[in-house]
Enzyme design. Structure first.
Site, PDB file in Angstrom:
ATOM      1  N   LYS A  70       0.739  -1.197   0.046  1.00 24.93           N
ATOM      2  CA  LYS A  70       0.068  -0.076   0.233  1.00 24.93           C
ATOM      3  C   LYS A  70       0.811   1.301  -0.028  1.00 24.93           C
ATOM      4  CE  LYS A  70      -3.832   1.904   2.516  1.00 24.93           C
ATOM      5  NZ  LYS A  70      -4.719   1.622   4.102  1.00 24.93           N
ATOM      6  N   SER A  82      -9.550   1.841   3.185  1.00 21.05           N
ATOM      7  CA  SER A  82      -8.839   2.712   2.440  1.00 21.05           C
ATOM      8  C   SER A  82      -7.546   1.846   1.999  1.00 21.05           C
ATOM      9  CB  SER A  82      -7.987   3.811   3.243  1.00 21.05           C
ATOM     10  OG  SER A  82      -7.384   3.026   4.237  1.00 21.05           O
ATOM     11  N   SER A 106      -9.812  -0.583   7.315  1.00 23.03           N
ATOM     12  CA  SER A 106      -9.176  -0.534   5.924  1.00 23.03           C
ATOM     13  C   SER A 106      -8.492  -1.737   5.323  1.00 23.03           C
ATOM     14  CB  SER A 106      -8.450   0.738   6.069  1.00 23.03           C
ATOM     15  OG  SER A 106      -9.229   1.753   6.409  1.00 23.03           O
TER      16      SER A 106
END
Lengths: 91, 479
Positions: free
Chosen positions: B78, B153, B177
């Site tokens: 990420k 997210s 997330s």
């Protein structure tokens, strides 16, 4: 409704600028979230302890290699190889 | 005919070790797949040259019998996790050109295990969001149906795995997330116990809530990845020394006698009937296979979202103060003095959701409101921890949905609060610090994945892997 004076004050604390229209929208958003969070005042709770039950450990207070200065400053928009360059602060 | 990219991490690992294929072929296949599906916008940028160089080294290592745990396997990380060889933008304009001067500990561990980081995943800006719509570099499309969000997210991290762009990814989870996008994309995601995985080099959002975790195609893959990234790190004072057995050994043939808690207050929270039916079916499956279903109580669970938004916003506002236009790439072009530089840089650099959370955070931390909101939230947090501790004396895990609704379409959430309410089942886990896993169990009437969440007590990830793995092995998952 959160007071618009409070919204402006928090915007200053946050170092954020808003147009009047944006400020009004933020006031609305903030009010609805704060309103939702106000339900916590109904809860009878007594103790507040920090999150990590296991306290962080400290390393020895001894000097050691950290990082090359040039690497540290390289991402700044303005720098020489060992310092960040900033606007004049002291008159 | 199965494509190379269709395999799971465990399967491709076996093929590499058996020398049926090379890492170079596998890396090329993933890079091609990323290119062929680039409309998903799951990956922000790739490191093609670097990946191929590393693949050649991996092939040598395998040839010489020196293969490490993830030798030659392409993974994605990420974009809020620091990597020296690729930028780290947190999907924000503020960090448009930022390249970290050091690797995050989790990245170091992946490299030491021989994994090849081929790209950085798109996300909601600074990890704030539950849909993938808040990226400064465009939204990520759900690979199963492009009209739907991926969740957030860790939007790109979940999408790239289900789209077969890589064999595993790392996401971060502060309020759901990892679990929610994994759920919306039909893959497996875990938020480990707070302190299980080092946060060093992970751009901080809510420092007392954040954890890094793997997103994978299978439960077994997930356990292998967690084994690689977990462990005490002297650079992260909140990481804890543990001697737990490898998670990869936690899959079981029987779940007889395991106790699964159903909290009435959790199920009283509003949820879509398709979601309720899916979770009821999972409960029945476990019961039919020998688990004991136990009624438990979590009386304050409906207060958790409020606690979460106060604590996380306050921590975020403090953590994001470092973005001042001085140190990290973007600085406003026109300003009048230092203070104005701060205002202009921050106003230009942050997206609207980030600004909203900073405002919320500084509001609850400001002098007049600190006691009423922040202090009170901390007290209720302690109460919630006690309630969870009590529950885990009676059961091994607690079951719930991951999301109150099946995946939604872009633009479906009209207000910020509506979006926040999507997190009601995931946030309690971060507030209390315990681990939780999300795995696919059903499809909605629109063909979108529905996932189940299992929550365990501190350090008990093995129970999550045992139960989720058992479901997956016997029900084939529901992809």
């Amino acid at each position: 409704m959160v007071d618009i004076k409070d919204v402006k004050h928090v915007a200053d604390l946050s170092r954020l600028e808003f147009t009047d229209e944006e400020l009004s929208k933020i006031q609305e958003d903030l009010s609805s979230i704060v309103n939702y969070c106000s339900q916590l005042s109904e809860v009878v709770a007594t103790s507040a302890v920090s999150m990590s039950g296991e306290t962080g450990t400290l390393r020895d207070d001894s000097v050691r290699e950290s990082m090359d200065k040039a690497d540290v400053v390289k991402n700044a928009p303005f720098h020489n190889d060992s310092a960040f360059i900033v606007p004049r602060v002291v008159e | 005919m199965k494509e190379l990219t269709d395999y799971t991490l465990s399967e491709i690992k076996e093929k590499l070790l058996n020398k049926e294929i090379t890492s170079v072929e596998v890396v090329k296949a993933c890079l091609q797949r990323i290119s062929d599906t680039k409309e998903l916008n799951a990956i922000l940028y790739t490191d093609e040259d670097g990946a191929l160089k590393k693949a050649k080294i991996a092939d040598e290592n395998i040839k010489n019998g020196k293969a490490r745990m993830l030798e030659g396997i392409p993974v994605v990380v990420k974009d809020n996790i620091s990597t020296t060889e690729l930028k780290t933008t947190c999907a924000s304009k503020f960090l448009e050109n930022y390249t970290a001067p050091y690797d995050a500990t989790v990245v170091k561990k992946l490299k030491e295990a021989g994994a090849i980081i081929i790209g950085k995943a798109n996300m909601d800006e600074f990890a704030m969001g539950s849909s993938g719509e808040n990226s400064a570099y465009g939204k990520t499309l759900n690979p199963i149906n492009h009209e739907y969000v991926t969740g957030g997210s860790s939007s790109g991290s979940a999408a790239c795995v289900v789209a077969n762009q890589c064999y595993a990814s790392l996401g971060t989870d502060t309020g759901g997330s990892i679990r929610q996008p994994a759920g919306f994309c039909g893959v497996v995601g875990i938020k480990p116990t707070y302190g299980r995985v080092s946060r060093f080099g992970v751009v901080a959002f809510g420092s007392s809530l954040d954890q890094v975790g793997p997103i994978t195609k299978s439960v077994k893959d997930n356990a292998i990845m967690l084994d690689v990234i977990c462990g005490k790190d002297e650079n992260d004072g909140t990481s804890v020394d543990r001697n737990d057995a490898p998670f990869a050994d936690c899959l079981v043939d029987s779940i007889k006698g395991m106790k699964i808690g159903v909290a009435k207050e959790f199920f009283a929270l509003s949820m879509d009937s398709e979601v309720k039916n899916a979770i009821d079916s999972v409960i029945k499956f476990y019961k039919d296979n020998g688990a004991e279903i136990v009624d438990i109580s979590l009386p304050s669970i409906d207060k958790t979202l409020a606690v979460y938004y106060i604590l996380s916003s306050a921590e975020a506002a403090s953590n994001l103060s470092r973005f001042d236009g001085i140190k990290y790439t973007n600085r406003a072009k026109n300003y009048d003095g230092l203070v104005d530089l701060y205002y202009k840089s921050r106003t230009e650099g942050f997206g609207s959701e980030v600004k909203r959370r900073i405002m919320m955070g500084n509001y609850v931390l400001s002098a007049s409101y600190y006691d009423a909101y922040y202090r009170q939230a901390q007290k209720v947090q302690q109460l919630l921890k006690k309630e969870f501790d009590e529950a885990f004396k009676q059961v091994d895990v607690i079951i719930s949905p991951v999301s109150p609704t099946p995946p939604f379409k872009f633009g479906a959430k009209a207000t910020p609060l509506e979006m926040y309410l999507a997190d009601i089942f995931t946030v309690p886990v971060n507030v209390v610090g315990v681990p939780a896993i999300s795995f696919p169990v059903a499809k909605s009437s629109e063909g979108m994945p529905i996932a189940c969440q299992l929550i365990a007590g501190n350090w008990e990830e093995r129970k999550l892997y045992a139960l989720a793995g058992y479901y997956e092995n016997n029900m084939g998952g529901d992809k």
